[in-house]
Design a protein around this motif. Structure first.
Motif, PDB file in Angstrom:
ATOM      1  N   PHE A 120       0.823  -1.215   0.000  1.00 41.72           N
ATOM      2  CA  PHE A 120       0.000   0.000   0.000  1.00 41.72           C
ATOM      3  C   PHE A 120       0.858   1.267   0.000  1.00 41.72           C
ATOM      4  CE2 PHE A 120      -1.702   3.548   2.417  1.00 41.72           C
ATOM      5  CZ  PHE A 120      -2.809   3.863   1.656  1.00 41.72           C
TER       6      PHE A 120
ATOM      7  N   SER B 197       2.540   1.845  -3.328  1.00 39.19           N
ATOM      8  CA  SER B 197       1.592   2.281  -4.361  1.00 39.19           C
ATOM      9  C   SER B 197       1.170   3.726  -4.143  1.00 39.19           C
ATOM     10  CB  SER B 197       0.342   1.403  -4.354  1.00 39.19           C
ATOM     11  OG  SER B 197       0.683   0.072  -4.546  1.00 39.19           O
ATOM     12  N   MET B 198       0.870   4.056  -2.897  1.00 39.12           N
ATOM     13  CA  MET B 198       0.422   5.416  -2.634  1.00 39.12           C
ATOM     14  C   MET B 198       1.550   6.407  -2.900  1.00 39.12           C
ATOM     15  SD  MET B 198      -1.599   7.174   0.528  1.00 39.12           S
ATOM     16  CE  MET B 198      -1.762   8.975   0.551  1.00 39.12           C
TER      17      MET B 198
ATOM     18  N   SER C  98       1.601   7.026  -6.567  1.00 35.42           N
ATOM     19  CA  SER C  98       0.470   7.831  -7.026  1.00 35.42           C
ATOM     20  C   SER C  98       0.609   9.287  -6.623  1.00 35.42           C
ATOM     21  CB  SER C  98      -0.830   7.275  -6.458  1.00 35.42           C
ATOM     22  OG  SER C  98      -1.163   6.095  -7.128  1.00 35.42           O
TER      23      SER C  98
ATOM     24  N   GLU D 141       3.113  10.879  -8.822  1.00 37.07           N
ATOM     25  CA  GLU D 141       2.538  11.098 -10.159  1.00 37.07           C
ATOM     26  C   GLU D 141       1.675  12.368 -10.150  1.00 37.07           C
ATOM     27  OE1 GLU D 141      -0.156   7.994 -11.311  1.00 37.07           O
ATOM     28  OE2 GLU D 141      -0.694   9.016 -13.183  1.00 37.07           O
ATOM     29  N   LEU D 142       0.851  12.484  -9.114  1.00 39.01           N
ATOM     30  CA  LEU D 142      -0.029  13.657  -8.994  1.00 39.01           C
ATOM     31  C   LEU D 142       0.799  14.937  -8.846  1.00 39.01           C
ATOM     32  CD1 LEU D 142      -3.029  14.269  -8.956  1.00 39.01           C
ATOM     33  CD2 LEU D 142      -3.043  13.949  -6.492  1.00 39.01           C
TER      34      LEU D 142
ATOM     35  N   VAL E 275       2.299  15.879 -12.350  1.00 40.74           N
ATOM     36  CA  VAL E 275       1.355  16.466 -13.295  1.00 40.74           C
ATOM     37  C   VAL E 275       0.858  17.816 -12.767  1.00 40.74           C
ATOM     38  CG1 VAL E 275      -0.719  15.258 -12.506  1.00 40.74           C
ATOM     39  CG2 VAL E 275      -0.576  16.005 -14.861  1.00 40.74           C
TER      40      VAL E 275
ATOM     41  N   LEU F 166      -3.443  21.496  -3.138  1.00 41.34           N
ATOM     42  CA  LEU F 166      -3.291  20.116  -3.605  1.00 41.34           C
ATOM     43  C   LEU F 166      -1.823  19.693  -3.577  1.00 41.34           C
ATOM     44  CD1 LEU F 166      -5.391  18.397  -6.203  1.00 41.34           C
ATOM     45  CD2 LEU F 166      -2.968  18.235  -6.604  1.00 41.34           C
TER      46      LEU F 166
ATOM     47  N   ASN G  73      -0.158  16.956  -0.925  1.00 43.15           N
ATOM     48  CA  ASN G  73       0.509  15.793  -1.492  1.00 43.15           C
ATOM     49  C   ASN G  73       1.997  15.791  -1.165  1.00 43.15           C
ATOM     50  OD1 ASN G  73      -1.212  13.834  -3.144  1.00 43.15           O
ATOM     51  ND2 ASN G  73      -2.057  15.838  -3.645  1.00 43.15           N
TER      52      ASN G  73
ATOM     53  N   HIS H  62      -4.445   5.989   7.858  1.00 41.87           N
ATOM     54  CA  HIS H  62      -5.631   5.894   6.992  1.00 41.87           C
ATOM     55  C   HIS H  62      -6.704   6.905   7.387  1.00 41.87           C
ATOM     56  CE1 HIS H  62      -4.349   2.763   4.430  1.00 41.87           C
ATOM     57  NE2 HIS H  62      -4.305   1.819   5.358  1.00 41.87           N
TER      58      HIS H  62
ATOM     59  N   ARG I  12      -5.566  10.227   6.319  1.00 41.74           N
ATOM     60  CA  ARG I  12      -5.566  10.273   4.863  1.00 41.74           C
ATOM     61  C   ARG I  12      -6.982  10.512   4.337  1.00 41.74           C
ATOM     62  NH1 ARG I  12      -7.226   6.689   1.577  1.00 41.74           N
ATOM     63  NH2 ARG I  12      -7.261   4.872   2.935  1.00 41.74           N
ATOM     64  N   ILE I  13      -7.947   9.758   4.866  1.00 44.55           N
ATOM     65  CA  ILE I  13      -9.329   9.902   4.408  1.00 44.55           C
ATOM     66  C   ILE I  13      -9.820  11.326   4.689  1.00 44.55           C
ATOM     67  CG2 ILE I  13     -11.720   9.163   4.832  1.00 44.55           C
ATOM     68  CD1 ILE I  13     -10.439   6.296   5.315  1.00 44.55           C
TER      69      ILE I  13
ATOM     70  N   TYR J 151      -7.647  13.926   2.391  1.00 43.89           N
ATOM     71  CA  TYR J 151      -7.950  13.921   0.954  1.00 43.89           C
ATOM     72  C   TYR J 151      -9.398  14.312   0.679  1.00 43.89           C
ATOM     73  CZ  TYR J 151      -3.396  12.558  -0.687  1.00 43.89           C
ATOM     74  OH  TYR J 151      -2.055  12.579  -1.011  1.00 43.89           O
ATOM     75  N   ASN J 152     -10.262  13.988   1.594  1.00 46.75           N
ATOM     76  CA  ASN J 152     -11.659  14.392   1.435  1.00 46.75           C
ATOM     77  C   ASN J 152     -11.754  15.925   1.475  1.00 46.75           C
ATOM     78  OD1 ASN J 152     -14.404  13.226   1.225  1.00 46.75           O
ATOM     79  ND2 ASN J 152     -14.744  14.534   3.006  1.00 46.75           N
TER      80      ASN J 152
ATOM     81  N   GLN K 233      -3.801  13.337 -17.910  1.00 50.72           N
ATOM     82  CA  GLN K 233      -2.846  12.931 -16.876  1.00 50.72           C
ATOM     83  C   GLN K 233      -3.381  13.235 -15.485  1.00 50.72           C
ATOM     84  OE1 GLN K 233       0.631  15.060 -18.143  1.00 50.72           O
ATOM     85  NE2 GLN K 233       1.587  13.238 -19.007  1.00 50.72           N
TER      86      GLN K 233
ATOM     87  N   ALA L  88      -4.034  10.457 -12.756  1.00 53.37           N
ATOM     88  CA  ALA L  88      -3.368  10.544 -11.451  1.00 53.37           C
ATOM     89  C   ALA L  88      -4.388  10.407 -10.319  1.00 53.37           C
ATOM     90  CB  ALA L  88      -2.594  11.849 -11.324  1.00 53.37           C
TER      91      ALA L  88
ATOM     92  N   ASN M 191      -5.546   6.759 -10.307  1.00 51.89           N
ATOM     93  CA  ASN M 191      -4.536   5.861  -9.762  1.00 51.89           C
ATOM     94  C   ASN M 191      -4.501   5.959  -8.240  1.00 51.89           C
ATOM     95  OD1 ASN M 191      -3.872   4.991 -12.271  1.00 51.89           O
ATOM     96  ND2 ASN M 191      -2.033   6.257 -12.470  1.00 51.89           N
ATOM     97  N   LEU M 192      -4.570   7.190  -7.732  1.00 48.94           N
ATOM     98  CA  LEU M 192      -4.571   7.384  -6.288  1.00 48.94           C
ATOM     99  C   LEU M 192      -5.813   6.711  -5.696  1.00 48.94           C
ATOM    100  CD1 LEU M 192      -2.958   8.736  -4.044  1.00 48.94           C
ATOM    101  CD2 LEU M 192      -4.348  10.784  -4.344  1.00 48.94           C
TER     102      LEU M 192
ATOM    103  N   VAL N 155      -5.439   3.047  -5.362  1.00 53.91           N
ATOM    104  CA  VAL N 155      -4.609   2.708  -4.206  1.00 53.91           C
ATOM    105  C   VAL N 155      -5.481   2.732  -2.950  1.00 53.91           C
ATOM    106  CG1 VAL N 155      -2.735   3.506  -2.725  1.00 53.91           C
ATOM    107  CG2 VAL N 155      -2.476   3.581  -5.204  1.00 53.91           C
TER     108      VAL N 155
ATOM    109  N   TYR O 260     -12.843   4.294  -2.083  1.00 51.87           N
ATOM    110  CA  TYR O 260     -12.820   5.736  -2.280  1.00 51.87           C
ATOM    111  C   TYR O 260     -13.295   6.040  -3.704  1.00 51.87           C
ATOM    112  CZ  TYR O 260     -11.324  10.178  -0.378  1.00 51.87           C
ATOM    113  OH  TYR O 260     -11.305  11.437   0.153  1.00 51.87           O
TER     114      TYR O 260
ATOM    115  N   TYR P  31     -18.704  13.949  -2.756  1.00 54.48           N
ATOM    116  CA  TYR P  31     -17.961  13.935  -1.487  1.00 54.48           C
ATOM    117  C   TYR P  31     -18.931  14.282  -0.357  1.00 54.48           C
ATOM    118  CZ  TYR P  31     -13.696  13.814  -4.222  1.00 54.48           C
ATOM    119  OH  TYR P  31     -12.703  13.454  -5.081  1.00 54.48           O
TER     120      TYR P  31
ATOM    121  N   MET Q 269     -17.295  16.138   6.143  1.00 54.61           N
ATOM    122  CA  MET Q 269     -16.897  15.372   7.350  1.00 54.61           C
ATOM    123  C   MET Q 269     -16.975  16.216   8.614  1.00 54.61           C
ATOM    124  SD  MET Q 269     -13.780  13.158   5.936  1.00 54.61           S
ATOM    125  CE  MET Q 269     -13.944  11.425   6.306  1.00 54.61           C
TER     126      MET Q 269
END
Lengths: 451, 451
Positions: free
Chosen positions: A268, A271-272, A275, A278-279, A282, A345, A349, A412, A415-416, A419-420, B300, B304, B307-308, B311, B317, B448, B451
């Motif tokens: 995990f 992979s994260m 990602s 990558e974000l 870009v 953003l 990240n 987690h 993160r939730i 990112y939310n 892209q 991105a 892909n995130l 993950v 999500y 979304y 929260m």
């Protein structure tokens, strides 16, 4: 591959198996001066774990860089010293783990600690020869501000790494920039990032409760600060020893279960990490496009319409000129937008990139422990350790796994939440952006009369 | 510098003052075969005006190119032959000019002529060896379709240039492309452009009334077409002679007023030409950006996010994945938009670029006439022309000026209509575009939960 950098770049390159003689233990900042077999003297990173396994150190040749980097681990701290530990810390030092809804969780405080980093002020020392920036940090618990310079944050960071980095990811501080340190833009950006870093530390149930963070946020005078610093620097429960303070109130896991969890988290985080990178890549590209060629192009479109309109002016054509001005405004909107949404953003990240960059080290300690326990059967047959020792090792491995699970569950949930919040903010700003452009164009359109 | 190209590129390079002997008058398409003083034989452009002033022709060396180019004037047709003309055409051949609200105007027909170019069909000749595309053209006057190939449009274009180009800008036909002539996209594009060209010709009060355009739109059978063609090719009122058919029912202008108008139009057409080219250049750039790097970048960004999200899928999500898909859709919207709005902006400006490209030639004839009339005083003293001749020249120059004014007023009224329609259409599409994106992002945002 992890790199390490000594202060002043006079670090010593060392090979696995090389024997070093410590020549000066009082360099500070986690470094010691040492001489290698060829007689070269330089700095190597000192860590209570490293001195124990000094004959196995395997430093990587360091490149001279000037930015501050996470000292990390040049080699995975060996968890053996902990795996065979029988005693568990008691009382205040105990770090319990409970069964939460999502699995094993740390003990969260009733009120979440947080702080505000604000009011950067220029100070000076040595009759103005040395100047620095001091930030005001106000915790929500006392509401009483304390002052700290960047180097104090750095000291805190080093203590947190020493104490917790085997179990928790301790993200790097924002880069220590040497040139233009007092530019307003830079100070604002650093403050914003120190705020992000401090909030993340405060939000962590284990770190927030640590004596060193409490000292940083609550010290009352210079004397208390100095005493507290000295105490923190002498803390024995650092490195892999942190695991001996962890007390999961949960049934012991067998090594198979531990390995399964390890595989999952390892996969995990990798992979994260990919990602997120990558974000970021870009996002960086898009930022450059918006503030560069796109702004230029919309300006050109605006200019072209206005030039045509000025040619038409002989017979009056102010509507086209207004359309041109609208596209010039759009150019500025396009160029200004990244600061409004992409900035957040990118920052979020970047923070996650920092956090995820710590996991390989943390997870490597865990993997080393799994491998040690796998060897245990063999060691028992060889009479190197007793059956009893093997059971202690398995129980301690289970504890390490619970620590990793609790930390991943903490990660987690953050993160939730992060990112939310991030995606909602980003999309809200993007909607506003496109709606503003549509509105502007509608207004430009309204100036034309139907023929 | 104007270039001229003979069919098959066997054109003859000639110098000013050179004497040529015509060796073959029946080459066609406005060309004759001639021999120069060094004995070289080749093609030179024939024009009733040129044969009169053959000793002054000054052709430019032509470069071999394959695309169709406006033959234009390699040298400004000399207006002298007209300036000294006393008689004016009568009856149907007369082209009256009236005082309109905006100044001198052509006589506009009660019902504006227009036509629909549609239904391109592949035809073949010589047992399928030669294939071509035939278009169906239906004028609004008869509502009866006629068929024409591209080469017929080209014939019509050449007749219109011969007859009117000294007084009216006759824009080029869309490029004659050799390769991939039968690709669907190309045929559609050419048809669209032929439609634009035909509509512009039909909308012109002088051209719409011409025998040659009427023949093109209304011929009933092959015989009528062939006869009409032969008659049109023998038309004597071509080149500068067109001015002798113009009859302004307005007070004569003195040469000073004529020159002032000339300066104004000359300046205007040059400025508009520059602005139109600037707009085309930035439009081209923007088109490439939208269908190239911008589409790629939004794809892209979309990838991105997705892909995130994949993950994160371990803890579900789907909202982030939907955001990613939204950005992929935005990528396609961005890349598809130029075809929806920029296309029309480019086509209209390309049409105007074509029209404006004709004005330097038209205006040069006018300038030559002004210069001739300026010489008149001198010629009178030298007894080369009579006082009477000078008055005729001034009256005829006034007529030429009215023709230019009527044409410029026609151009302006078209321009205002065309650009008003264009800008409204463009802005409407742009508003829709940005609103669609905002709407899509709003939908992504709605997934979304707070929260």
């Amino acid at each position: 591959v992890t790199h390490m950098f000594a202060p002043g770049n006079n670090e010593l390159s060392v090979q696995e198996g090389e024997i070093l003689t410590v020549t000066n233990q009082n360099v500070g900042g986690g470094w010691v001066e040492a001489r290698n077999s060829r007689g070269n003297v330089g700095l190597v990173f000192d860590n209570s774990q490293y001195s124990y396994f000094m004959n196995k150190i395997n430093f990587i040749n360091a490149h001279p860089i000037f930015s501050h980097r996470f000292p990390g681990f040049s080699k995975t701290p060996n968890p053996e010293v902990y795996l065979l530990t029988k005693s568990v810390a008691k009382g205040n030092d105990k770090l319990p783990i409970y069964a939460g809804e999502v699995g094993p969780v740390w003990l969260y405080p009733q009120i979440q600690l947080d702080c505000v980093v604000a009011d950067p002020k220029k100070g000076s020392k040595m009759y103005g020869l040395k100047s620095y920036i001091e930030y005001q940090i106000t915790p929500n618990t006392t509401n009483r501000p304390v002052n700290h310079r960047y180097k104090h944050f750095d000291w805190l960071y080093e203590r947190l790494v020493e104490k917790f980095a085997c179990a928790l990811p301790i993200p790097c501080l924002p880069d220590k920039q040497v040139t233009g340190r007092f530019e307003e833009e830079f100070i604002k950006m650093r403050m914003e990032r120190l705020q992000g870093w401090m909030s993340r530390m405060c939000r962590h149930p284990v770190i927030s409760n640590s004596e060193v963070l409490q000292l940083f946020l609550n010290y009352r005078d210079e004397k208390e600060w100095k005493l507290g610093k000295r105490k923190a620097e002498k803390d024995e429960f650092v490195g892999v020893k942190i695991f001996s303070t962890i007390d999961p109130e949960l049934p012991e896991l067998d090594p198979g279960q531990v390995e399964q969890k390890y595989e999952m988290y390892s996969q995990f985080t990798r992979s994260m990490d990919n990602s997120v990178k990558e974000l970021l890549a870009v996002g960086h590209l898009h930022w450059k496009r918006c503030t560069g060629p796109l702004q230029k192009e919309y300006r050109q479109i605006g200019k072209a319409f206005q030039n045509l309109s000025s040619v038409f002016n002989t017979s009056a054509y102010p509507t086209l000129s207004a359309t041109g001005k609208t596209y010039e405004e759009i150019a500025e909107l396009v160029a200004g937008q990244p600061k409004k949404d992409l900035h957040f953003l990118m920052e979020t990240n970047n923070e996650y990139k920092g956090l995820l960059g710590c996991f390989p080290d943390t997870i490597a300690v865990h993997k080393a422990a799994i491998d040690k326990v796998k060897e245990a059967d063999h060691l028992v047959t060889m009479n190197k350790i007793s059956q009893q020792d093997k059971h202690i090792m398995e129980k301690n491995l289970s504890t390490m796994s619970y620590a990793l699970q609790a930390e991943m569950n903490h990660f987690h949930s953050n993160r939730i939440y992060d990112y939310n919040r991030l995606m909602q903010f980003y999309l809200e700003e993007q909607v506003k952006f496109y709606e503003t452009i549509a509105e502007k164009l509608k207004k430009a359109l309204g100036q034309y009369t139907t023929m």
